[in-house]
Design a protein around this motif. Structure first.
Motif, PDB file in Angstrom:
ATOM      1  N   GLY A  90      -4.466 -26.857  -6.077  1.00  0.00           N
ATOM      2  CA  GLY A  90      -5.505 -25.840  -5.918  1.00  0.00           C
ATOM      3  C   GLY A  90      -5.193 -24.606  -6.737  1.00  0.00           C
ATOM      4  N   GLY A  91      -3.928 -24.198  -6.749  1.00  0.00           N
ATOM      5  CA  GLY A  91      -3.523 -23.038  -7.536  1.00  0.00           C
ATOM      6  C   GLY A  91      -3.750 -23.258  -9.016  1.00  0.00           C
ATOM      7  N   HIS A  92      -3.506 -24.470  -9.465  1.00  0.00           N
ATOM      8  CA  HIS A  92      -3.750 -24.790 -10.875  1.00  0.00           C
ATOM      9  C   HIS A  92      -5.239 -24.663 -11.208  1.00  0.00           C
ATOM     10  CE1 HIS A  92       0.149 -26.121 -12.460  1.00  0.00           C
ATOM     11  NE2 HIS A  92       0.414 -26.351 -11.195  1.00  0.00           N
ATOM     12  N   ALA A  93      -6.084 -25.116 -10.274  1.00  0.00           N
ATOM     13  CA  ALA A  93      -7.530 -24.997 -10.493  1.00  0.00           C
ATOM     14  C   ALA A  93      -7.928 -23.525 -10.563  1.00  0.00           C
ATOM     15  CB  ALA A  93      -8.281 -25.712  -9.376  1.00  0.00           C
ATOM     16  N   PRO A 109       0.696 -10.165  -3.932  1.00  0.00           N
ATOM     17  CA  PRO A 109      -0.041 -11.177  -3.177  1.00  0.00           C
ATOM     18  C   PRO A 109      -0.276 -12.420  -4.033  1.00  0.00           C
ATOM     19  CG  PRO A 109      -1.531  -9.450  -3.901  1.00  0.00           C
ATOM     20  CD  PRO A 109      -0.139  -9.014  -4.302  1.00  0.00           C
ATOM     21  N   THR A 110      -0.265 -13.569  -3.400  1.00  0.00           N
ATOM     22  CA  THR A 110      -0.543 -14.810  -4.130  1.00  0.00           C
ATOM     23  C   THR A 110      -2.025 -15.110  -4.020  1.00  0.00           C
ATOM     24  OG1 THR A 110       1.605 -15.579  -3.408  1.00  0.00           O
ATOM     25  CG2 THR A 110       0.137 -17.227  -4.364  1.00  0.00           C
ATOM     26  N   VAL A 111      -2.634 -15.413  -5.154  1.00  0.00           N
ATOM     27  CA  VAL A 111      -4.047 -15.792  -5.140  1.00  0.00           C
ATOM     28  C   VAL A 111      -4.166 -17.066  -4.296  1.00  0.00           C
ATOM     29  CG1 VAL A 111      -6.027 -16.447  -6.554  1.00  0.00           C
ATOM     30  CG2 VAL A 111      -4.311 -14.866  -7.468  1.00  0.00           C
ATOM     31  N   PRO A 112      -5.033 -17.069  -3.279  1.00  0.00           N
ATOM     32  CA  PRO A 112      -5.140 -18.272  -2.446  1.00  0.00           C
ATOM     33  C   PRO A 112      -5.492 -19.486  -3.288  1.00  0.00           C
ATOM     34  CG  PRO A 112      -6.352 -16.454  -1.470  1.00  0.00           C
ATOM     35  CD  PRO A 112      -5.927 -16.003  -2.839  1.00  0.00           C
ATOM     36  N   ARG A 113      -4.919 -20.613  -2.937  1.00  0.00           N
ATOM     37  CA  ARG A 113      -5.072 -21.823  -3.740  1.00  0.00           C
ATOM     38  C   ARG A 113      -6.504 -22.309  -3.841  1.00  0.00           C
ATOM     39  NH1 ARG A 113       0.050 -25.316  -1.586  1.00  0.00           N
ATOM     40  NH2 ARG A 113       1.564 -23.729  -2.124  1.00  0.00           N
ATOM     41  N   SER A 114      -7.313 -21.933  -2.847  1.00  0.00           N
ATOM     42  CA  SER A 114      -8.667 -22.500  -2.792  1.00  0.00           C
ATOM     43  C   SER A 114      -9.653 -21.732  -3.671  1.00  0.00           C
ATOM     44  CB  SER A 114      -9.159 -22.461  -1.353  1.00  0.00           C
ATOM     45  OG  SER A 114      -9.069 -21.131  -0.889  1.00  0.00           O
ATOM     46  N   ILE A 115      -9.232 -20.574  -4.182  1.00  0.00           N
ATOM     47  CA  ILE A 115     -10.189 -19.722  -4.894  1.00  0.00           C
ATOM     48  C   ILE A 115     -10.525 -20.271  -6.277  1.00  0.00           C
ATOM     49  CG2 ILE A 115     -10.323 -17.507  -6.129  1.00  0.00           C
ATOM     50  CD1 ILE A 115      -9.485 -16.131  -3.685  1.00  0.00           C
ATOM     51  N   LEU A 151       0.848 -19.313  -8.034  1.00  0.00           N
ATOM     52  CA  LEU A 151       1.255 -20.596  -7.446  1.00  0.00           C
ATOM     53  C   LEU A 151       2.458 -20.498  -6.523  1.00  0.00           C
ATOM     54  CD1 LEU A 151       1.012 -23.018 -10.518  1.00  0.00           C
ATOM     55  CD2 LEU A 151      -0.708 -22.552  -8.810  1.00  0.00           C
ATOM     56  N   ARG A 152       2.753 -19.326  -6.022  1.00  0.00           N
ATOM     57  CA  ARG A 152       3.954 -19.164  -5.195  1.00  0.00           C
ATOM     58  C   ARG A 152       3.943 -20.152  -4.015  1.00  0.00           C
ATOM     59  NH1 ARG A 152       6.818 -14.229  -3.369  1.00  0.00           N
ATOM     60  NH2 ARG A 152       5.454 -13.081  -4.758  1.00  0.00           N
ATOM     61  N   VAL A 153       5.093 -20.716  -3.756  1.00  0.00           N
ATOM     62  CA  VAL A 153       5.223 -21.553  -2.557  1.00  0.00           C
ATOM     63  C   VAL A 153       5.744 -20.661  -1.437  1.00  0.00           C
ATOM     64  CG1 VAL A 153       6.511 -23.451  -1.518  1.00  0.00           C
ATOM     65  CG2 VAL A 153       5.587 -23.686  -3.816  1.00  0.00           C
ATOM     66  N   THR A 154       4.907 -20.449  -0.430  1.00  0.00           N
ATOM     67  CA  THR A 154       5.294 -19.523   0.635  1.00  0.00           C
ATOM     68  C   THR A 154       5.748 -20.244   1.895  1.00  0.00           C
ATOM     69  OG1 THR A 154       2.950 -19.389   1.159  1.00  0.00           O
ATOM     70  CG2 THR A 154       3.898 -17.543  -0.062  1.00  0.00           C
ATOM     71  N   GLU A 155       5.408 -21.503   1.989  1.00  0.00           N
ATOM     72  CA  GLU A 155       5.829 -22.241   3.186  1.00  0.00           C
ATOM     73  C   GLU A 155       6.500 -23.531   2.751  1.00  0.00           C
ATOM     74  OE1 GLU A 155       2.564 -23.253   5.910  1.00  0.00           O
ATOM     75  OE2 GLU A 155       1.528 -21.596   4.928  1.00  0.00           O
ATOM     76  N   ALA A 156       7.607 -23.851   3.386  1.00  0.00           N
ATOM     77  CA  ALA A 156       8.225 -25.150   3.105  1.00  0.00           C
ATOM     78  C   ALA A 156       7.279 -26.246   3.574  1.00  0.00           C
ATOM     79  CB  ALA A 156       9.557 -25.243   3.839  1.00  0.00           C
TER      80      ALA A 156
END
Ligand SMILES: Nc1ncnc2c1ncn2[C@@H]1O[C@H](COP(=O)(O)OP(=O)(O)O)[C@@H](O)[C@H]1O
Ligand SMILES: [Mg+2]
Length: 253
Positions: free
Chosen positions: A106-109, A57-63, A94-99
């Motif tokens: 957000g993932g960097h944060a 699972p990818t950690v959601p970017r907003s977390i 930081l996976r890109v799941t949608e084009a």
């Protein structure tokens, strides 16, 4: 230790991250590896198959993790960290799941906040397999600002070594106190050129990893390097692990 593995695209960041993680596991340490590539494949190098790697699972970017965030580190680990056959626990950030889904700020944060936490109750070492380039050091706040040490991976090429030189400049500005220069994919006859290029660009040449046909063969089919293959490479990884663990320790006299 909080370890950022950085360098130009293709120099071997994912390979070195996986081998270092496995070397630390072999020493009885608990290791979390974080894949921050938008196209993650560290899982394959840690023994997951293609389907399992896809399912991490990818950690959601907003977390944001920690006292001012949505989740504590242990909650994050329960929800998003996946055990691997190598014994390393894996997270994908930081996976890109949608084009067309936009930027990964957000993932960097998320990664920055994760590294900012005391992870000691969960793991001994956190290894961030960083996406290529140096943007993660220049973003406001710096994704890797809370790293204890950077592993600067280069190959014997001026472009790779210039990338490392720029990285050192940014790391120093961010207050990261230590970096280790690792030259990867080195054939014996390139050692002279490599030393010259590193000296010209003020990049330390601390550990030299040999070019290995076993690494190429394992990567070709997407499996981890066997412990019995490439003995010299594993020896050098032990040197790298020693250096990483020595960072921050008082120098004995
Ligand atoms: N020591 C090595 N010897 C030979 N090939 C290597 C070595 N390290 C990495 N490679 C190869 O280089 C390529 C890029 O490695 P990878 O770890 O994916 O780089 P990065 O994560 O920096 O993009 C892969 O095909 C890998 O098999
Ligand atoms: Mg990679």
């Amino acid at each position: 230790m909080k370890i950022g593995v950085v360098g130009k695209g293709g120099v071997g960041k994912t390979t070195v991250s996986a081998l270092l993680a496995r070397t630390l596991i072999a020493r009885g340490r608990r290791v979390l590896a974080v894949d921050t590539d938008s196209n993650p494949n560290l899982g394959l190098s840690l023994g997951l198959d293609a389907q399992q790697t896809e399912a991490v699972p990818t950690v959601p970017r907003s977390i944001v993790v920690g006292t001012r965030g949505d989740l504590t580190v242990d909650e994050l680990m329960v929800d998003y960290a996946v055990p691997t056959p190598a014994g390393v626990v894996l997270m994908s950030a930081l996976r890109v799941t949608e084009a067309g889904a936009g930027c990964t700020c957000g993932g960097h944060a998320t990664v920055r906040s994760l590294l900012g936490q005391a992870l000691d109750t969960e793991v001994d070492d956190t290894i961030i397999d960083m996406e290529a380039g140096i943007e993660h050091l220049s973003r406001s706040g710096g994704t890797l600002a809370n790293a204890d040490v950077l592993v600067l991976v280069v190959e014997p090429s001026r472009k790779a070594i210039i990338t490392a030189q720029r990285t050192i400049g940014l790391a120093a500005e961010l207050g990261i106190g230590a970096w280790i220069g690792v030259a990867n994919k080195v054939d014996g006859d390139q050692l002279g050129l490599l030393a010259e290029l590193c000296a010209q660009h003020q990049v330390p040449l601390d550990v030299v990893l040999p070019a290995s046909t076993e690494v190429v063969a394992a990567d070709r089919i997407g499996v981890p390097l066997q412990p019995a293959a490439a003995a010299e490479l594993w020896q050098r990884m032990d040197e790298l692990a020693d250096r990483v663990l020595a960072v921050g320790r008082p120098v004995s006299r």
